[in-house]
Design an enzyme around this catalytic site. Structure first.
Site, PDB file in Angstrom:
ATOM      1  N   ASP A  30       0.852  -1.031   0.041  1.00  0.00           N
ATOM      2  CA  ASP A  30      -0.127  -0.056  -0.160  1.00  0.00           C
ATOM      3  C   ASP A  30       0.949   1.307  -0.083  1.00  0.00           C
ATOM      4  OD1 ASP A  30      -2.365   1.617   0.244  1.00  0.00           O
ATOM      5  OD2 ASP A  30      -1.955   1.646   2.411  1.00  0.00           O
ATOM      6  N   GLU A  73      -1.564  -1.218  -4.965  1.00  0.00           N
ATOM      7  CA  GLU A  73      -2.668  -0.632  -4.874  1.00  0.00           C
ATOM      8  C   GLU A  73      -2.569   0.585  -6.038  1.00  0.00           C
ATOM      9  OE1 GLU A  73      -5.726   0.640  -1.625  1.00  0.00           O
ATOM     10  OE2 GLU A  73      -4.364   2.155  -1.859  1.00  0.00           O
ATOM     11  N   ASP A 119      -2.645   1.228   6.774  1.00  0.00           N
ATOM     12  CA  ASP A 119      -1.648   0.839   5.602  1.00  0.00           C
ATOM     13  C   ASP A 119      -1.253  -0.729   5.405  1.00  0.00           C
ATOM     14  OD1 ASP A 119      -1.031   3.750   4.799  1.00  0.00           O
ATOM     15  OD2 ASP A 119      -0.515   3.698   6.856  1.00  0.00           O
TER      16      ASP A 119
END
Length: 167
Positions: A7, A73, A148
């Site tokens: 992330d 992501e 996260d």
């Protein structure tokens, strides 16, 4: 299959590594948590310095745990163009690491990840975090997971599910 999910962030970058262990004749994959954490970067440091630290930190994790796939992501929207450019630089570092380590790279948008974990593409962050804990059997863990870190693990689970359905 061992997946590292990332992330990306310019201040905090979450990562997680999950193994997909096949069970029985069905070939169903059960995800198993290996490691997860955050790379915390000094917001006052120049972006190039933060990118170097991010590169070194994630490179070390990849070297230690030898993932076979990388899940990242996608950027879907950002409030500030300046923040979007900085986040793009972070994503570039991650993509470079994937290429250097011959890791197939798969990208998922937040809606896909939420759908894979909760069945609802507009689920709240806390719902995703709860599903990560349930799926990876971390319910009893006293360890606190940042958003996260949880998002990185969710990316791993999403990728494993995606690969299972692809065959």
């Amino acid at each position: 299959m061992r997946v590292i999910g990332i992330d990306p962030g310019t201040i905090v970058c979450g990562y997680g590594i999950v193994d997909a262990q096949r069970k029985g004749e069905t070939g169903k994959s059960d995800p198993v948590h290996i490691v997860s954490g955050d790379v915390k970067l000094n917001r006052k440091a120049p972006l190039p310095d933060r990118l170097r630290i991010l590169y070194e930190s994630l490179s070390s994790v990849i070297d230690e745990y030898n993932p076979t796939h990388l899940s990242l992501e996608k950027i879907f929207y950002h409030k500030s163009i300046q923040s979007a450019f900085a986040l793009g630089s972070t994503r570039g570092v991650v993509m470079l690491l994937a290429a250097q380590n011959n890791l197939p790279l798969s990208e998922y948008n937040p809606t896909q990840v939420k759908m894979a974990l909760t069945g609802y593409g507009r689920a709240e962050k806390r719902q995703v975090q709860e599903m990560v804990k349930i799926i990876l059997n971390l319910k009893r863990s006293s360890e606190k997971f940042s958003e996260d870190r949880s998002d990185a693990l969710a990316l791993c689970i999403c990728h494993i599910n995606s690969m299972t359905f692809q065959g």
